[in-house]
Design a protein around this motif. Sequence first.
Motif, PDB file in Angstrom:
ATOM      1  N   THR A  61       0.838  -1.201   0.000  1.00 34.78           N
ATOM      2  CA  THR A  61       0.000   0.000   0.000  1.00 34.78           C
ATOM      3  C   THR A  61       0.868   1.244   0.000  1.00 34.78           C
ATOM      4  O   THR A  61       1.973   1.249   0.557  1.00 34.78           O
ATOM      5  CB  THR A  61      -0.936   0.053   1.221  1.00 34.78           C
ATOM      6  OG1 THR A  61      -0.150   0.181   2.407  1.00 34.78           O
ATOM      7  CG2 THR A  61      -1.809  -1.191   1.297  1.00 34.78           C
ATOM      8  N   LEU A  62       0.352   2.294  -0.613  1.00 35.46           N
ATOM      9  CA  LEU A  62       1.089   3.555  -0.646  1.00 35.46           C
ATOM     10  C   LEU A  62       1.311   4.077   0.768  1.00 35.46           C
ATOM     11  O   LEU A  62       2.409   4.544   1.094  1.00 35.46           O
ATOM     12  CB  LEU A  62       0.330   4.575  -1.491  1.00 35.46           C
ATOM     13  CG  LEU A  62       1.022   5.908  -1.733  1.00 35.46           C
ATOM     14  CD1 LEU A  62       2.350   5.696  -2.457  1.00 35.46           C
ATOM     15  CD2 LEU A  62       0.124   6.833  -2.535  1.00 35.46           C
ATOM     16  N   THR A  80       9.913   2.577  -1.971  1.00 36.49           N
ATOM     17  CA  THR A  80       9.807   3.942  -2.495  1.00 36.49           C
ATOM     18  C   THR A  80      10.638   4.077  -3.768  1.00 36.49           C
ATOM     19  O   THR A  80      10.219   4.739  -4.724  1.00 36.49           O
ATOM     20  CB  THR A  80      10.245   4.971  -1.440  1.00 36.49           C
ATOM     21  OG1 THR A  80       9.410   4.830  -0.280  1.00 36.49           O
ATOM     22  CG2 THR A  80      10.139   6.387  -1.968  1.00 36.49           C
ATOM     23  N   LEU A  83       8.578   2.609  -6.457  1.00 34.70           N
ATOM     24  CA  LEU A  83       7.510   3.549  -6.830  1.00 34.70           C
ATOM     25  C   LEU A  83       8.033   4.670  -7.723  1.00 34.70           C
ATOM     26  O   LEU A  83       7.398   5.041  -8.711  1.00 34.70           O
ATOM     27  CB  LEU A  83       6.872   4.155  -5.580  1.00 34.70           C
ATOM     28  CG  LEU A  83       5.804   3.340  -4.888  1.00 34.70           C
ATOM     29  CD1 LEU A  83       5.314   4.069  -3.635  1.00 34.70           C
ATOM     30  CD2 LEU A  83       4.648   3.054  -5.808  1.00 34.70           C
TER      31      LEU A  83
END
Length: 128
Positions: A61-62, A80, A83
């Motif tokens: 999840t973010l 991260t 992402l």
Amino acid sequence: MMKTDINLLIARTLRIGVSLACLVAFIGGVLYLVQHGQEPFEIEVYRHFSYDVAHDAAYTTLHGILGGLWQGTAVGWIQTGVLLLLLTPVMRVLLSLFDFVSERDWIYAAITAAVLTVILLNSVGGRA
């Protein structure tokens, strides 16, 4: 904006995005080795991996990923970096969309908007 300016901006965005993603993931890798480098490797953990099992929110999840980054965890840093690497080509598509709209090239703007929509819908609504 001139065509060469937007092309230069896109090239720099890609270069900076990939470099930043690699740096962040590298920091996470170093943190992971510092924290877990002396632990024994357990092959059974990897042999029994399944996508059917619910995964920790820190990986999926973010909120969990950014929370891990904020707390300085190795997983947070590595995720991260991943992402950032995934967002880099999205930024390229977004910049291309702005370029096509500014040039009033409506066909390419529509195609690029459709591509961006598909990427965003799959990112937000996708399931593993």
